[in-house]
Design a protein around this motif. Sequence first.
Motif, PDB file in Angstrom:
ATOM      1  N   CYS A  81      10.252  -7.683 -44.030  1.00 38.41           N
ATOM      2  CA  CYS A  81       9.574  -6.435 -44.564  1.00 38.41           C
ATOM      3  C   CYS A  81      10.177  -5.777 -45.582  1.00 38.41           C
ATOM      4  O   CYS A  81      11.246  -5.647 -45.736  1.00 38.41           O
ATOM      5  CB  CYS A  81       9.660  -5.305 -43.367  1.00 38.41           C
ATOM      6  N   CYS A  84      11.689  -1.922 -44.641  1.00 39.42           N
ATOM      7  CA  CYS A  84      12.780  -1.664 -43.881  1.00 39.42           C
ATOM      8  C   CYS A  84      13.783  -2.995 -43.816  1.00 39.42           C
ATOM      9  O   CYS A  84      14.678  -2.981 -43.290  1.00 39.42           O
ATOM     10  CB  CYS A  84      12.252  -1.163 -42.398  1.00 39.42           C
ATOM     11  N   CYS A 121       4.355  -5.106 -41.071  1.00 41.09           N
ATOM     12  CA  CYS A 121       5.645  -5.215 -40.340  1.00 41.09           C
ATOM     13  C   CYS A 121       5.552  -4.351 -38.897  1.00 41.09           C
ATOM     14  O   CYS A 121       4.933  -3.226 -38.856  1.00 41.09           O
ATOM     15  CB  CYS A 121       6.634  -4.316 -40.977  1.00 41.09           C
ATOM     16  N   CYS A 124       7.762  -0.960 -38.841  1.00 38.83           N
ATOM     17  CA  CYS A 124       7.729   0.217 -39.555  1.00 38.83           C
ATOM     18  C   CYS A 124       6.166   0.367 -40.258  1.00 38.83           C
ATOM     19  O   CYS A 124       5.816   1.256 -40.815  1.00 38.83           O
ATOM     20  CB  CYS A 124       8.818   0.347 -40.558  1.00 38.83           C
ATOM     21  N   GLY A 126       5.331  -1.334 -42.859  1.00 43.22           N
ATOM     22  CA  GLY A 126       5.599  -1.778 -44.250  1.00 43.22           C
ATOM     23  C   GLY A 126       4.900  -2.934 -44.482  1.00 43.22           C
ATOM     24  O   GLY A 126       4.521  -3.833 -43.663  1.00 43.22           O
TER      25      GLY A 126
HETATM   26 ZN   LIG Z   1       9.630  -2.826 -41.539  1.00 45.10          ZN
END
Ligand SMILES: [Zn+2]
Length: 502
Positions: A81, A84, A121, A124, A126
């Motif tokens: 990711c 994160c 992700c 999160c 992302g």
């Molecule tokens: Zn992430």
Amino acid sequence: MDIALRRGFIWPSFEIYGGVGGFYDFGPLGTILKNKIIQKWRDYYVFGEGFFEIDSPSVTPEEVLKASGHVDHFLDAMTECQKCGAAFRVADVAREATGKDVEGMSRHEMEQFMQEHRVRCPDCGGELGPVFDFNAMFRTTIGPGAKRVAYLRPETAQAMFIDFKRLQRHARGKLPFGVVQIGKGYRNEISPRQGIIRLREFTMAEAEVFFDPDDPHHPKFSDVASEELRLWLAGDQERGKKLLNEVTAEQAVKKKLVCNELMGYYLALTKRFLIDLGIPSGAIRFRQQTPGQRAHYSAETWDAEVSTERFGWVEVAGLAYRTDYDLSRHAKSSGEDLTVFSADKKRKVMCHVVEPSYGIDRPLYCVLEHALVQEKNRTYLRLKKDMAPIEVGVFPLISRDGLPEKALAVYEGLRGKGLMAEYDDSGSIGRRYARADEVGTPYCVTIDHQTLRDGTVTIRDRDTTRQIRVGIEKLSNVLCSLLRDEVSFMDAGEAVKKRGGS
Ligand SMILES: [Zn+2]
């Protein structure tokens, strides 16, 4: 999983330090169950098939795994990711997000797939970075310094190829012959998210069956010829079909659904083994891996899969046709001649290999899940009697009047006869029966006031909760007969009228 944790079957490893994903401990009951699964596997492969068992190191020098192809091919496609930093196995995030299988795609195709389906992700949301290869072997060095690179073995199989010359001499040159190894295998999973199903260190039981490629017959094939197999062919999976072919082992071989008779034989044997562990036949299927899913050494692989509520279909064994891949590679790499001289055919043979390879940890989970029975008033594990970690619970009805002393003497007597007995005097008798049910103990013996008068005890049957009375002098023999299903429960003693609370 609640019972497994609470009652000492399976625990997260390193728990007081927060645990580490992909590692589990077996507690006292889990260890007994695991050993029973291993013992049963030995019953099939060492006693039944007459295969030789060996035991070799986990630490494996790099040249072995270079020759076997694992250094170059034991790879997982991964991605990180961008936001994160969490790492993921591409096949896992792709499947979670789209339900589709990307295994077998090139790295570039995977990246395209992830972009097209906007896979993000899971932690999160992302953006995920580029797809790259991660070698899933644990790396280490032998001795001080960094010169001698080694890995923890990703499979137990390699030793059986390395030791081939000594093993074939041990088999006196006869083909086919088989070798087994049971031990730890290691896979440094990128981010294991499925508990006990995705382990970084696991126990495996593998058999390598060496045969002349011109003669792939099993001498006992007729024993399994009529065994029904549910096969999910690779072609049907690629066409998106759920169709299972239900055929006998004999038909599977004749119709060439499987590569040869040995493969047909070991698929049938695998089904019998899983049923013998207590897994219902309706929950077992064999899925043929698609070419993209197969390991680098395999020309045909069948996964034995068990249906579970928690994890869906779980692969518990893989049966691979490894051809002469490993022996040829090791012969070339080491310079040793790894052929066998066939006296009948007056020529050298490079053996081919069919490999039935079993996990031990995953079947253990499947056995527990399939044994769980939840009724209105009670929860119990309907484990097969020969799989139950505790064979008999021994309880004094109450903790006074000399009953505990008598019960302890009975308990010691049963242990002395080789029965796995457990003594329990804590809480009400109803609670103790409930605890024994919850770990699948087939029989409970209770010592009551009548025991002091006439030397008899009650035996309670887990599945029916019915009770009989038996004299202490006959108790161990009666329990052994019951555990071996040599006598029906109500014929083994005098029926006791049902009381409340039990
Ligand atoms: Zn992430």
